[in-house]
Motif scaffolding. Structure first.
Motif, PDB file in Angstrom:
ATOM      1  N   VAL A   1       0.839  -1.195   0.000  1.00 56.01           N
ATOM      2  CA  VAL A   1       0.000   0.000   0.000  1.00 56.01           C
ATOM      3  C   VAL A   1       0.875   1.246   0.000  1.00 56.01           C
ATOM      4  O   VAL A   1       1.848   1.343   0.764  1.00 56.01           O
ATOM      5  N   GLU A   2       0.516   2.195  -0.863  1.00 61.43           N
ATOM      6  CA  GLU A   2       1.293   3.424  -0.963  1.00 61.43           C
ATOM      7  C   GLU A   2       1.262   4.180   0.372  1.00 61.43           C
ATOM      8  O   GLU A   2       0.209   4.372   0.972  1.00 61.43           O
ATOM      9  N   GLY A   3       2.433   4.605   0.833  1.00 60.37           N
ATOM     10  CA  GLY A   3       2.528   5.344   2.080  1.00 60.37           C
ATOM     11  C   GLY A   3       2.518   4.484   3.323  1.00 60.37           C
ATOM     12  O   GLY A   3       2.578   4.999   4.443  1.00 60.37           O
ATOM     13  N   ALA A   4       2.446   3.158   3.170  1.00 64.23           N
ATOM     14  CA  ALA A   4       2.396   2.236   4.309  1.00 64.23           C
ATOM     15  C   ALA A   4       3.795   1.981   4.853  1.00 64.23           C
ATOM     16  O   ALA A   4       4.809   2.247   4.182  1.00 64.23           O
ATOM     17  N   PRO A   5       3.911   1.452   6.083  1.00 64.75           N
ATOM     18  CA  PRO A   5       5.226   1.167   6.668  1.00 64.75           C
ATOM     19  C   PRO A   5       6.092   0.260   5.803  1.00 64.75           C
ATOM     20  O   PRO A   5       7.332   0.396   5.807  1.00 64.75           O
ATOM     21  N   ALA A   6       5.461  -0.649   5.070  1.00 66.00           N
ATOM     22  CA  ALA A   6       6.239  -1.613   4.283  1.00 66.00           C
ATOM     23  C   ALA A   6       6.684  -1.069   2.936  1.00 66.00           C
ATOM     24  O   ALA A   6       7.468  -1.726   2.231  1.00 66.00           O
ATOM     25  N   GLU A   7       6.237   0.136   2.577  1.00 64.18           N
ATOM     26  CA  GLU A   7       6.591   0.682   1.265  1.00 64.18           C
ATOM     27  C   GLU A   7       8.106   0.879   1.167  1.00 64.18           C
ATOM     28  O   GLU A   7       8.742   1.449   2.062  1.00 64.18           O
ATOM     29  N   GLY A   8       8.692   0.379   0.086  1.00 64.26           N
ATOM     30  CA  GLY A   8      10.126   0.497  -0.120  1.00 64.26           C
ATOM     31  C   GLY A   8      10.951  -0.521   0.631  1.00 64.26           C
ATOM     32  O   GLY A   8      12.184  -0.551   0.499  1.00 64.26           O
TER      33      GLY A   8
ATOM     34  N   ASN B   1       0.477  -7.755  16.632  1.00 64.59           N
ATOM     35  CA  ASN B   1      -0.253  -7.113  17.729  1.00 64.59           C
ATOM     36  C   ASN B   1       0.494  -7.271  19.048  1.00 64.59           C
ATOM     37  O   ASN B   1       0.516  -6.347  19.883  1.00 64.59           O
ATOM     38  N   ASP B   2       1.101  -8.441  19.248  1.00 67.74           N
ATOM     39  CA  ASP B   2       1.863  -8.660  20.481  1.00 67.74           C
ATOM     40  C   ASP B   2       3.060  -7.717  20.558  1.00 67.74           C
ATOM     41  O   ASP B   2       3.516  -7.354  21.654  1.00 67.74           O
TER      42      ASP B   2
ATOM     43  N   GLY C   1       3.096  -4.633  19.753  1.00 73.12           N
ATOM     44  CA  GLY C   1       2.671  -3.320  20.217  1.00 73.12           C
ATOM     45  C   GLY C   1       3.213  -2.145  19.432  1.00 73.12           C
ATOM     46  O   GLY C   1       3.343  -1.038  19.968  1.00 73.12           O
ATOM     47  N   GLY C   2       3.571  -2.364  18.185  1.00 73.15           N
ATOM     48  CA  GLY C   2       4.047  -1.261  17.352  1.00 73.15           C
ATOM     49  C   GLY C   2       5.553  -1.104  17.310  1.00 73.15           C
ATOM     50  O   GLY C   2       6.070  -0.170  16.669  1.00 73.15           O
ATOM     51  N   THR C   3       6.287  -2.001  17.956  1.00 72.78           N
ATOM     52  CA  THR C   3       7.754  -1.941  17.874  1.00 72.78           C
ATOM     53  C   THR C   3       8.219  -2.498  16.526  1.00 72.78           C
ATOM     54  O   THR C   3       7.494  -3.230  15.851  1.00 72.78           O
ATOM     55  N   ALA C   4       9.429  -2.134  16.155  1.00 78.85           N
ATOM     56  CA  ALA C   4       9.964  -2.594  14.869  1.00 78.85           C
ATOM     57  C   ALA C   4       9.993  -4.115  14.820  1.00 78.85           C
ATOM     58  O   ALA C   4      10.387  -4.773  15.787  1.00 78.85           O
ATOM     59  N   ALA C   5       9.538  -4.669  13.703  1.00 80.18           N
ATOM     60  CA  ALA C   5       9.486  -6.124  13.533  1.00 80.18           C
ATOM     61  C   ALA C   5      10.485  -6.555  12.474  1.00 80.18           C
ATOM     62  O   ALA C   5      10.606  -5.913  11.420  1.00 80.18           O
ATOM     63  N   GLU C   6      11.184  -7.631  12.770  1.00 75.98           N
ATOM     64  CA  GLU C   6      12.123  -8.196  11.805  1.00 75.98           C
ATOM     65  C   GLU C   6      11.364  -9.216  10.947  1.00 75.98           C
ATOM     66  O   GLU C   6      10.997 -10.292  11.414  1.00 75.98           O
ATOM     67  N   ILE C   7      11.104  -8.854   9.697  1.00 74.98           N
ATOM     68  CA  ILE C   7      10.298  -9.674   8.789  1.00 74.98           C
ATOM     69  C   ILE C   7      11.223 -10.464   7.871  1.00 74.98           C
ATOM     70  O   ILE C   7      11.995  -9.871   7.095  1.00 74.98           O
ATOM     71  N   THR C   8      11.169 -11.781   7.978  1.00 72.61           N
ATOM     72  CA  THR C   8      11.947 -12.632   7.071  1.00 72.61           C
ATOM     73  C   THR C   8      11.053 -13.061   5.920  1.00 72.61           C
ATOM     74  O   THR C   8       9.954 -13.604   6.132  1.00 72.61           O
ATOM     75  N   VAL C   9      11.520 -12.792   4.710  1.00 75.23           N
ATOM     76  CA  VAL C   9      10.753 -13.151   3.519  1.00 75.23           C
ATOM     77  C   VAL C   9      11.630 -13.979   2.586  1.00 75.23           C
ATOM     78  O   VAL C   9      12.867 -13.898   2.624  1.00 75.23           O
TER      79      VAL C   9
ATOM     80  N   GLN D   1      -0.452   1.370  13.807  1.00 76.14           N
ATOM     81  CA  GLN D   1      -1.740   1.008  14.398  1.00 76.14           C
ATOM     82  C   GLN D   1      -2.883   1.534  13.536  1.00 76.14           C
ATOM     83  O   GLN D   1      -2.891   2.692  13.134  1.00 76.14           O
ATOM     84  N   SER D   2      -3.853   0.666  13.254  1.00 74.29           N
ATOM     85  CA  SER D   2      -5.010   1.044  12.435  1.00 74.29           C
ATOM     86  C   SER D   2      -6.113   1.627  13.313  1.00 74.29           C
ATOM     87  O   SER D   2      -6.012   1.644  14.547  1.00 74.29           O
ATOM     88  N   ASP D   3      -7.179   2.090  12.679  1.00 75.92           N
ATOM     89  CA  ASP D   3      -8.313   2.641  13.421  1.00 75.92           C
ATOM     90  C   ASP D   3      -8.954   1.595  14.323  1.00 75.92           C
ATOM     91  O   ASP D   3      -9.556   1.935  15.344  1.00 75.92           O
ATOM     92  N   SER D   4      -8.825   0.327  13.950  1.00 76.65           N
ATOM     93  CA  SER D   4      -9.424  -0.743  14.748  1.00 76.65           C
ATOM     94  C   SER D   4      -8.536  -1.149  15.936  1.00 76.65           C
ATOM     95  O   SER D   4      -8.926  -1.987  16.744  1.00 76.65           O
ATOM     96  N   GLY D   5      -7.345  -0.554  16.013  1.00 75.68           N
ATOM     97  CA  GLY D   5      -6.455  -0.859  17.133  1.00 75.68           C
ATOM     98  C   GLY D   5      -5.432  -1.933  16.846  1.00 75.68           C
ATOM     99  O   GLY D   5      -4.553  -2.192  17.674  1.00 75.68           O
ATOM    100  N   THR D   6      -5.521  -2.579  15.677  1.00 78.74           N
ATOM    101  CA  THR D   6      -4.549  -3.614  15.323  1.00 78.74           C
ATOM    102  C   THR D   6      -3.334  -2.987  14.646  1.00 78.74           C
ATOM    103  O   THR D   6      -3.392  -1.845  14.164  1.00 78.74           O
ATOM    104  N   TYR D   7      -2.227  -3.727  14.624  1.00 75.05           N
ATOM    105  CA  TYR D   7      -1.001  -3.237  14.003  1.00 75.05           C
ATOM    106  C   TYR D   7      -0.808  -3.917  12.649  1.00 75.05           C
ATOM    107  O   TYR D   7      -0.949  -5.142  12.527  1.00 75.05           O
ATOM    108  N   GLN D   8      -0.483  -3.085  11.643  1.00 75.38           N
ATOM    109  CA  GLN D   8      -0.417  -3.588  10.276  1.00 75.38           C
ATOM    110  C   GLN D   8       0.833  -3.097   9.567  1.00 75.38           C
ATOM    111  O   GLN D   8       1.369  -2.021   9.872  1.00 75.38           O
ATOM    112  N   LEU D   9       1.272  -3.913   8.595  1.00 73.79           N
ATOM    113  CA  LEU D   9       2.439  -3.569   7.791  1.00 73.79           C
ATOM    114  C   LEU D   9       2.067  -2.734   6.574  1.00 73.79           C
ATOM    115  O   LEU D   9       2.921  -2.048   6.007  1.00 73.79           O
TER     116      LEU D   9
END
Length: 401
Positions: free
Chosen positions: A199-206, A233-234, A236-244, A259-267
């Protein structure tokens, strides 16, 4: 007194009552004389034959043109879509010469009764054109629903795009149905999440790329969407190390979820899911013309029944509809009113309806059909088993006003 001979209104020949060259006829007065102006009686002031002929021709041409334009308007495609009750398919049975559900590599068992998926005929839209007569027929027929085309399809959508989307949704629903059935039966399988888009402008962009397969977050292996959501979610918004897995190699990237409007954390990524099952399950043989995701729950019920030694239905006739995900959650669909009618016409005794469709169910249940509200595959299986054993639909969750 008679008019003088130089009066231009006097006929040139014959008696005064004989018209000449379309001129008005002098009318006799009560004393027997003639007036230079005709008597204003019946027919006074009517146009002559030549004028009447020209006017008649113009009226005929205008009338014919109106008829042609009106007919053309009626025959041109109408910008509406008509939904009508469609056929049902017993997921425990066959379509044509093939079983709808085929299982290879694991024992399956004979069944009785029926677990019908329901369908809707769609006329109009990008795939087919309808006339205004067909649209009017849909408005008149209480079994049909008529929508403006733009209500269901984005402008510029082609029939090929609709067919491809429906086919993809059907394939996805079959895979999710298999996963849900195996989850219910506690049969293991693997699930992979692949990044379909960022998603454009999302944390995962780039950072993450389309085509990346999510392998792990920190030390947690990702075996499905629920695991991914839980670990983010566990954190809590800290940096996550994503292995792909990217181009055959495993790469680790750092992404800070938002954090989204629903309170969940998303990439901020769109995910596609693929499964690897321990045996082959093929679904939909003989149903090539049926598309969309709404048969998912009924496929899952059919798979569970085929993999279970005991018959689930007890020989009774069930129908239903609803999307499903790998975790067994049942989602809403379109055309529920038409599907209720189709199920009733096919002779179903019971109908399993998604809870989120209950607002459309109330007040539209055909006579003789009992509707049970379900939110998960487990609830649907529980309902079928209780009704098969002689229980009452009234004792199960209902769609209420």
């Amino acid at each position: 007194m008679r008019p003088s001979h130089d009066d231009s209104r006097t006929p040139a020949h014959g008696s005064p009552d004989t018209p000449a060259s379309g001129e008005p006829v002098p009318a006799p007065l009560p004393d027997g004389s003639y007036s230079v102006y005709p008597y204003q009686g019946l027919g006074a002031g009517r146009p002559g034959p030549a004028k009447r002929t020209a006017r008649s021709r113009a009226m005929l041409v205008a009338g014919a043109l109106a008829v042609v334009l009106g007919a053309a308007g009626l025959l041109l495609p109408a910008q509406y879509v008509v939904e009508s009750p469609g056929p049902t398919f017993n997921t425990l049975g066959s379509a044509g010469d093939s079983e709808i559900i085929q299982i290879e590599g694991r024992p399956s068992y004979p069944t009785d009764g029926e677990l019908d998926l329901t369908t809707v005929y769609v006329s109009g839209g990008p795939s087919t054109n309808i006339s205004i007569f067909q649209a009017l027929g849909g408005w008149v027929d209480t079994n049909d629903v008529v929508y403006p085309t733009e209500f269901l399809y984005a402008p510029g959508t082609t029939s090929d795009e609709v067919d491809e989307e429906n086919a993809a949704a059907m394939t996805s629903s079959q895979e999710a149905a298999t996963a849900a059935a195996l989850t219910h039966l506690d049969i293991g399988y693997t699930q992979e999440l692949t990044v379909a888009a960022v998603v454009e402008g999302a944390p995962a962009e780039g950072v993450l790329q389309a085509g990346d397969t999510v392998v792990a977050v920190g030390d947690t292996r990702i075996d499905g969407i629920d695991t991914l959501r839980s670990v983010l979610n566990d954190g809590g918004g800290t940096a996550a190390e994503i292995t792909v897995r990217r181009d055959g190699n495993e790469v680790t990237e750092s992404v800070t979820p938002r954090q989204s409007d629903s309170g969940t954390y998303q990439l901020g990524i769109e995910l596609a899911t693929s499964f690897e099952f321990p045996f082959d399950v093929s679904i939909g043989a003989g149903m090539e013309q049926v598309g969309g995701p709404s048969a998912g729950m009924m496929f899952a019920l059919g798979i569970v029944d085929r993999l279970t030694p005991e018959s689930m239905t007890g020989g009774k006739h069930f129908a239903g509809t609803g999307t499903i995900d790998a975790a067994g959650n049942v989602g809403p669909i379109g055309g529920i009113r038409q599907k209720l009618i189709g199920a009733s016409d096919a002779g179903a005794e019971y109908f399993l309806a998604p809870a989120d469709n209950c607002g459309e169910v109330v007040g539209h249940v055909p006579d003789g059909l009992d509707v049970v509200r379900v939110s998960t595959l487990d609830e649907a299986i529980n309902a079928v088993e209780k009704l098969a054993a002689g229980g009452s639909a009234a004792d199960l969750p209902q769609c209420t006003p």
